[in-house]
Each structure stands twice: as C-alpha cells, then as structure tokens.
Design a protein around this motif. Structure first.
Motif, PDB file in Angstrom:
ATOM      1  N   ALA A 398      32.347  30.609 -82.379  1.00 22.08           N
ATOM      2  CA  ALA A 398      32.350  31.868 -83.147  1.00 22.08           C
ATOM      3  C   ALA A 398      33.526  32.745 -82.706  1.00 22.08           C
ATOM      4  CB  ALA A 398      31.039  32.612 -82.920  1.00 22.08           C
ATOM      5  N   VAL A 399      34.172  33.392 -83.670  1.00 15.84           N
ATOM      6  CA  VAL A 399      35.253  34.329 -83.324  1.00 15.84           C
ATOM      7  C   VAL A 399      34.612  35.523 -82.612  1.00 15.84           C
ATOM      8  CG1 VAL A 399      37.088  35.812 -84.221  1.00 15.84           C
ATOM      9  CG2 VAL A 399      36.606  33.614 -85.333  1.00 15.84           C
ATOM     10  N   LYS A 400      35.116  35.786 -81.404  1.00 16.98           N
ATOM     11  CA  LYS A 400      34.474  36.800 -80.542  1.00 16.98           C
ATOM     12  C   LYS A 400      35.075  38.186 -80.766  1.00 16.98           C
ATOM     13  CE  LYS A 400      32.338  33.910 -77.368  1.00 16.98           C
ATOM     14  NZ  LYS A 400      33.188  32.745 -77.112  1.00 16.98           N
ATOM     15  N   PRO A 401      34.340  39.220 -80.377  1.00 17.12           N
ATOM     16  CA  PRO A 401      34.891  40.582 -80.455  1.00 17.12           C
ATOM     17  C   PRO A 401      36.041  40.756 -79.467  1.00 17.12           C
ATOM     18  CG  PRO A 401      32.508  40.627 -80.096  1.00 17.12           C
ATOM     19  CD  PRO A 401      32.950  39.226 -79.895  1.00 17.12           C
ATOM     20  N   VAL A 402      37.011  41.564 -79.835  1.00 12.05           N
ATOM     21  CA  VAL A 402      38.088  41.862 -78.873  1.00 12.05           C
ATOM     22  C   VAL A 402      38.182  43.352 -78.560  1.00 12.05           C
ATOM     23  CG1 VAL A 402      39.463  39.835 -79.478  1.00 12.05           C
ATOM     24  CG2 VAL A 402      39.948  41.998 -80.610  1.00 12.05           C
ATOM     25  N   THR A 403      37.436  44.166 -79.300  1.00 17.42           N
ATOM     26  CA  THR A 403      37.515  45.608 -79.026  1.00 17.42           C
ATOM     27  C   THR A 403      36.140  46.157 -78.637  1.00 17.42           C
ATOM     28  OG1 THR A 403      37.027  46.132 -81.323  1.00 17.42           O
ATOM     29  CG2 THR A 403      39.358  46.052 -80.706  1.00 17.42           C
ATOM     30  N   PRO A 404      36.150  47.251 -77.867  1.00 20.90           N
ATOM     31  CA  PRO A 404      34.885  47.953 -77.609  1.00 20.90           C
ATOM     32  C   PRO A 404      34.262  48.448 -78.916  1.00 20.90           C
ATOM     33  CG  PRO A 404      36.557  48.635 -76.042  1.00 20.90           C
ATOM     34  CD  PRO A 404      37.261  47.807 -77.079  1.00 20.90           C
ATOM     35  N   TYR A 405      35.070  48.643 -79.948  1.00 20.83           N
ATOM     36  CA  TYR A 405      34.542  49.067 -81.255  1.00 20.83           C
ATOM     37  C   TYR A 405      33.577  48.010 -81.784  1.00 20.83           C
ATOM     38  CZ  TYR A 405      34.481  50.308 -86.226  1.00 20.83           C
ATOM     39  OH  TYR A 405      34.086  50.643 -87.498  1.00 20.83           O
ATOM     40  N   MET A 406      34.006  46.757 -81.772  1.00 22.81           N
ATOM     41  CA  MET A 406      33.137  45.674 -82.261  1.00 22.81           C
ATOM     42  C   MET A 406      31.970  45.464 -81.303  1.00 22.81           C
ATOM     43  SD  MET A 406      32.656  43.823 -84.781  1.00 22.81           S
ATOM     44  CE  MET A 406      30.944  43.328 -84.706  1.00 22.81           C
ATOM     45  N   MET A 407      32.243  45.616 -80.012  1.00 26.35           N
ATOM     46  CA  MET A 407      31.159  45.442 -79.041  1.00 26.35           C
ATOM     47  C   MET A 407      30.079  46.508 -79.227  1.00 26.35           C
ATOM     48  SD  MET A 407      31.505  42.734 -77.461  1.00 26.35           S
ATOM     49  CE  MET A 407      30.744  42.471 -75.902  1.00 26.35           C
ATOM     50  N   HIS A 408      30.483  47.703 -79.614  1.00 27.10           N
ATOM     51  CA  HIS A 408      29.489  48.745 -79.916  1.00 27.10           C
ATOM     52  C   HIS A 408      28.513  48.231 -80.977  1.00 27.10           C
ATOM     53  CE1 HIS A 408      27.851  52.639 -81.327  1.00 27.10           C
ATOM     54  NE2 HIS A 408      27.895  52.029 -82.496  1.00 27.10           N
ATOM     55  N   HIS A 409      29.072  47.645 -82.015  1.00 29.05           N
ATOM     56  CA  HIS A 409      28.212  47.195 -83.115  1.00 29.05           C
ATOM     57  C   HIS A 409      27.327  46.025 -82.689  1.00 29.05           C
ATOM     58  CE1 HIS A 409      31.305  49.587 -85.212  1.00 29.05           C
ATOM     59  NE2 HIS A 409      30.234  50.020 -85.827  1.00 29.05           N
ATOM     60  N   TYR A 410      27.855  45.207 -81.790  1.00 32.98           N
ATOM     61  CA  TYR A 410      27.045  44.096 -81.261  1.00 32.98           C
ATOM     62  C   TYR A 410      25.847  44.646 -80.479  1.00 32.98           C
ATOM     63  CZ  TYR A 410      25.900  39.783 -78.704  1.00 32.98           C
ATOM     64  OH  TYR A 410      25.245  38.702 -78.170  1.00 32.98           O
ATOM     65  N   VAL A 411      26.106  45.610 -79.614  1.00 37.06           N
ATOM     66  CA  VAL A 411      25.016  46.201 -78.826  1.00 37.06           C
ATOM     67  C   VAL A 411      23.999  46.854 -79.767  1.00 37.06           C
ATOM     68  CG1 VAL A 411      24.433  47.961 -77.100  1.00 37.06           C
ATOM     69  CG2 VAL A 411      26.464  46.549 -76.783  1.00 37.06           C
ATOM     70  N   GLN A 412      24.476  47.584 -80.746  1.00 43.59           N
ATOM     71  CA  GLN A 412      23.556  48.241 -81.694  1.00 43.59           C
ATOM     72  C   GLN A 412      22.719  47.201 -82.440  1.00 43.59           C
ATOM     73  OE1 GLN A 412      23.685  52.101 -82.511  1.00 43.59           O
ATOM     74  NE2 GLN A 412      21.651  51.205 -82.663  1.00 43.59           N
ATOM     75  N   ALA A 413      23.364  46.094 -82.814  1.00 49.26           N
ATOM     76  CA  ALA A 413      22.634  45.038 -83.533  1.00 49.26           C
ATOM     77  C   ALA A 413      21.557  44.433 -82.632  1.00 49.26           C
ATOM     78  CB  ALA A 413      23.612  43.957 -84.007  1.00 49.26           C
ATOM     79  N   LEU A 414      21.883  44.234 -81.353  1.00 53.57           N
ATOM     80  CA  LEU A 414      20.879  43.709 -80.423  1.00 53.57           C
ATOM     81  C   LEU A 414      19.705  44.675 -80.310  1.00 53.57           C
ATOM     82  CD1 LEU A 414      23.261  42.325 -77.637  1.00 53.57           C
ATOM     83  CD2 LEU A 414      21.645  40.943 -78.967  1.00 53.57           C
ATOM     84  N   ILE A 415      20.000  45.942 -80.177  1.00 55.33           N
ATOM     85  CA  ILE A 415      18.925  46.944 -80.051  1.00 55.33           C
ATOM     86  C   ILE A 415      18.073  46.966 -81.323  1.00 55.33           C
ATOM     87  CG2 ILE A 415      18.456  49.428 -79.886  1.00 55.33           C
ATOM     88  CD1 ILE A 415      21.011  49.599 -78.068  1.00 55.33           C
ATOM     89  N   ASN A 416      18.737  47.015 -82.470  1.00 52.99           N
ATOM     90  CA  ASN A 416      17.989  47.128 -83.741  1.00 52.99           C
ATOM     91  C   ASN A 416      17.100  45.913 -84.003  1.00 52.99           C
ATOM     92  OD1 ASN A 416      19.598  49.340 -83.946  1.00 52.99           O
ATOM     93  ND2 ASN A 416      20.519  48.835 -85.911  1.00 52.99           N
ATOM     94  N   SER A 417      17.486  44.769 -83.435  1.00 54.12           N
ATOM     95  CA  SER A 417      16.699  43.571 -83.720  1.00 54.12           C
ATOM     96  C   SER A 417      15.710  43.266 -82.587  1.00 54.12           C
ATOM     97  CB  SER A 417      17.632  42.379 -83.960  1.00 54.12           C
ATOM     98  OG  SER A 417      18.439  42.176 -82.822  1.00 54.12           O
ATOM     99  N   GLY A 418      15.463  44.252 -81.745  1.00 49.27           N
ATOM    100  CA  GLY A 418      14.430  44.092 -80.715  1.00 49.27           C
ATOM    101  C   GLY A 418      14.921  43.439 -79.434  1.00 49.27           C
ATOM    102  N   ASN A 419      16.241  43.440 -79.207  1.00 51.21           N
ATOM    103  CA  ASN A 419      16.789  42.818 -77.988  1.00 51.21           C
ATOM    104  C   ASN A 419      17.526  43.841 -77.124  1.00 51.21           C
ATOM    105  OD1 ASN A 419      16.247  39.860 -78.563  1.00 51.21           O
ATOM    106  ND2 ASN A 419      17.309  40.491 -80.425  1.00 51.21           N
ATOM    107  N   ALA A 420      16.856  44.979 -76.930  1.00 52.92           N
ATOM    108  CA  ALA A 420      17.514  46.072 -76.202  1.00 52.92           C
ATOM    109  C   ALA A 420      17.964  45.641 -74.800  1.00 52.92           C
ATOM    110  CB  ALA A 420      16.578  47.268 -76.122  1.00 52.92           C
TER     111      ALA A 420
END
Ligand code: RAM
Length: 483
Positions: A398-420
């Motif tokens: 998978a093409v990985k994130p390279v910016t903290p901007y994309m990583m922010h969205h990854y963390v938010q997605a984990l939280i929203n899907s019950g993987n805080a």
C-alpha cells in the motif's frame, strides 16, 4: 473580492505579542571561520547580531553569510546543491556587508529558527570579526502557553512539541509554516482550527481565516487553495478539489465550537457552492481521474493516485454539509440523494471485493490515503471500516502516508472505527519518531521509511515547523485526556 467579508476578516485581525531571546557570543572569527548560536528552542522572529572588530581599525567591509536553521541537521546541509521545483527564494540565508564596525545588524526578514550559523566570507588581513551577542525578537498571536497533557513522558513531550508547532504558526493568520509558505492554506487551517479548539481557543483567528477564504473566492465561488495577505489580501490562482471541499468541514467545526450563527449564515452559501463546483468533476456519479499534479491534494506522495480518494472526500464533505444545513433547518434531500448515489458508485467502481480494500485509478492502486478517506466518509459501518484498516496494515505494498497531514487522517480513521488504542500508538510512533530525531516543532514531511524523501526535489526548502502536524494536541485532549 467580497469587501464585506474582507472587512469582517480585518476586524478580528490579531495583535502579535513579542518575546526576547539572547545568546551570548564572544567568538572571534577570521575569514572562512564559522560560529553557531543555539537558542535552545524553535523561534519565529527577527534576529539581530552585535558585531565588533579586533585588531587594527577595520579597513574593508566584513562580508558575512547568515544561515537560519530550524533543526541541527540543516546546519550541515549544502544549500547550493538544492535544485528543486520550489523556489530557492525560501532558503533561509543572507549574505550581508558590514560597512561600519561595531554595529548591530538587524535582519529585515522574519525567520523560523533555532540555530543561527554565521560564516565570515571576508574581513581583511588587518582585523578579525567579533560576535558579541545574537538576539531574536519572537512573535506569535497565540495566547499564553498552556499546560501539557499526556499519560507519560513521551506523550507529554509530543504534546509540548505539537503545542509549540501550533503557536509558532499562529501569526496574523494561521500560517502553514513560518519558514515556508508563510501563508494561509485551507487543509492546514482545518487541522489548526481543530487543535486550537482544544488548546489556545483563539477562535477569532479561525473566523478571520474563514472570512479571508470567503472574501477571496472568485465570482463563480471557487475557493482558492491558499490566500496571500501581503502586500494585500489576494487569492492564489489555483484551487484543489479536496481543500475547497474541506472549507465545509472547517466552517462546520467552527460553528459547532463557537455557535457563531452570523458567520455560519454568511458563509453557508459558499459552502454549498463547493459541492456544486465539485460536481462538475464527475462523469455520472464517478469522479474523473486527473493526472495534473495538485488537482487534489490528499498527501505529498508523488506516486499517489487521487481518483478514488477525491470521491471519498466529496462524500465526507457533502455529509458534513448536510449536518450543517440541518442546524439551520434547511432541506437536505438533494444532498442526501446525491450522497447515496456517489457512495453506491464508489463501492461499485473502487471497492475491490476480493481484497476488501478501495483501489484507485486505472492501475487500481491501494493506498492509505484512499482507504482512510473512505473510512472517514463512512461509506461502510464502523465494523467494516475497522476491517478495512486492518487489511490495509497487512497489505505491504500500500502507498504509505508521507505527511503528518495524512497521518492525522489515519489516526482519526482509527479512532472513528473503534481502534483508538491503535491511533494512540500511531501518535507515539510517528510523531514520537520526530521527537526521537530531535524535533522542537513537528515537520511538514516525515516518512520514517525514507527520511530523505522530498516531493520538492530537495530537503533544503522543507519546513520543520508545519501547521498540519500539530494535531497530536487535538487527539490527546479530545480522545485521550485523563479524566
Ligand atoms: C505545501 C504547503 C501547505 C500545503 C500544500 C498542499 O506546499 O506548505 O502546507 O497545504 O503544500
């Protein structure tokens, strides 16, 4: 230009507060010698250097090169080798003449800096240059520093660095980075605003920025990707598909936080307009696949295909618009129908049932950006979204994130899907990875697998205090605060 909106932006233009910092000197330098001054933390401001001479009366000007570095690693970089596509004009260095000694040389430019390196290019055989002290007047519009939070030392350090990152970027606007580009970008603003609500609560600064984007929208309602404010307020001549749509979320978040009905009512028509404009990029219910760099941002990975991710951002933004309109009891049926159509088409065109992941473009590329945005858009339920993120982690190509901007969205997605818990680990590993490498403020780009990666063709123009990387302070307070 909408002058009413501009007036509203100017009415809440903040005042900057200043801080004063000194490093004592005493170094005596001959030609080709250098000295480095360390302010022990990252600062944004105006340096001045106190020079004098030693030996016979100076009989020629001294020629000096000053370099202003945000990190220690930059001190050893040879900036003359930088040949990337972002202007060399951003390099933080100056060559100056000192015609009279002693003197206090005040740099006119504002610098983002922790280290100042002074190199003597020329004096004369008759004298040496002495550096007596170096000072910086720092500036910010952030209110007083606030207490750090976190469950342990590592989290507290991450929070401290994130808070510092945000406060350094809070100037007359929320800047993306005080080194580069020193201006208001929409994607950055959204994350700064979210973090600001949990920390400094300088909500008028968010209001100002929203009105600046609104004031500079063109006659068709296109919101620019970023706004210049000097010498006067003006839009950039380009828009990005996702950034324009995220104006809606930025407005919604602002309204939920402040309850400021006037601003929301003023800007709602423009928010709706972003959906209307974005719809032009669809063939039927499927977004076009565009090859132009920068048509849609998502992340700074140059190999990233943006087609499917763009459609996810559209769905996310349209759902947010529906929530905003409902706050004002406005009919949302058209948008709800559209969300349903676009979501169904996204699943049909981009969801690879065998792999259980979203794919993008003709090459059916699998990336974090695409899948994370589908999780945020809630095209599937939380359980399925959680499975998508698990499969994504397992999918090594998978093409990985390279910016903290994309990583922010990854963390938010984990939280929203019950993987805080996983989200919290990402904060510790990713942002903590920058701390481990000595960060005083968080960086614009950080790919732990390839630390030298640069979408610009060289790291010399990278910004090491970058707005979109401040969001650990948002996550730690909003989701993980010790109660
Ligand atoms: C960078 C800017 C800004 C970002 C855009 C997309 O050049 O620094 O932070 O929003 O790209």
């Amino acid at each position: 230009m909408n002058f009413d909106f501009l007036k509203k932006a100017e009415e809440v233009k903040p005042k900057l507060t200043a801080g004063f910092h000194t490093v004592t000197g005493g170094q005596i330098l001959s030609e080709k010698e250098t000295a480095v001054y360390d302010f022990r933390t990252h600062l944004v401001g105006y340096p001045k250097i106190y020079f004098s001479s030693i030996g016979a009366h100076y009989d020629a000007p001294a020629l000096i090169k000053g370099r202003f570095c945000e990190t220690a690693q930059e001190l050893d970089e040879d900036t003359s080798l930088y040949n990337g596509w972002i202007s060399k004009g951003w390099l933080q260095e100056e060559i100056i003449h000192l015609d009279e000694l002693p003197c206090v040389y005040e740099f006119k430019r504002r610098y983002a800096v922790r280290y100042i390196k002074v190199e003597v290019i020329a004096t004369s055989p008759k004298y040496k240059l002495k550096i007596d002290k170096v000072k910086i007047k720092s500036v910010t519009s952030a209110p007083e520093q606030i207490a750090v939070c976190g469950k342990d030392k590592r989290e507290k350090t991450i929070d401290k660095v994130a808070l510092k990152t945000l406060s350094e970027c809070m100037q007359y606007e929320f800047e993306d980075g005080p080194k580069r580009d020193m201006r208001l970008w929409l994607g950055d603003l959204r994350l700064q605003a979210l973090t600001n609500y949990q920390t400094y609560r300088h909500n008028d600064l968010v209001k100002r920025c929203l009105y600046l984007f609104a004031a500079t929208a063109d006659d068709e309602g296109n919101i620019s990707q970023c706004v210049f404010t000097k010498p006067e307020v003006a839009p950039d001549d380009a828009s990005m598909f996702d950034y324009s749509l995220l104006f809606i979320s930025t407005l919604y978040d602002y309204f939920k936080e402040t309850g400021d009905k006037q601003t929301a009512t003023d800007l709602l028509p423009l928010a709706e307009k972003q959906i209307e404009i974005a719809r032009e990029r669809f063939n039927g219910d499927e977004i076009e696949d565009c090859a132009r760099l920068g048509w849609c941002f998502l992340d700074w990975s140059l190999e990233l295909n943006k087609q499917a991710g763009a459609q996810a951002v559209y769905i996310y933004a349209e759902k947010t618009l529906i929530k905003l309109l409902k706050e004002f009891n406005i009919d949302t049926s058209d948008y709800e129908n559209d969300v349903a159509l676009k979501s169904a088409k996204a699943i049909e065109s981009f969801y690879d049932k065998e792999r259980g992941l979203f794919v993008s473009g003709k090459q059916r590329q699998i990336s974090y950006a695409t899948n994370v945005w589908y999780v945020l858009a809630e095209v599937f339920n939380a359980k399925e979204n959680s499975s998508i993120l698990n499969r994504l982690k397992e999918y090594k190509d998978a093409v990985k994130p390279v910016t903290p901007y994309m990583m922010h969205h990854y963390v938010q997605a984990l939280i929203n899907s019950g993987n805080a818990c996983d989200g919290r680990k990402v904060i510790s590993n990713y942002w903590g990875g920058m701390v481990d490498r000595g960060a005083d403020t968080f960086w614009e780009l950080f790919n732990p697998d390839n630390p030298d990666e640069s979408p610009y063709g060289g790291k010399a123009v990278h910004s090491y205090c970058h707005a979109w990387s401040c969001s650990p302070s948002y996550f730690l307070r909003k989701y993980f605060a010790e109660k």
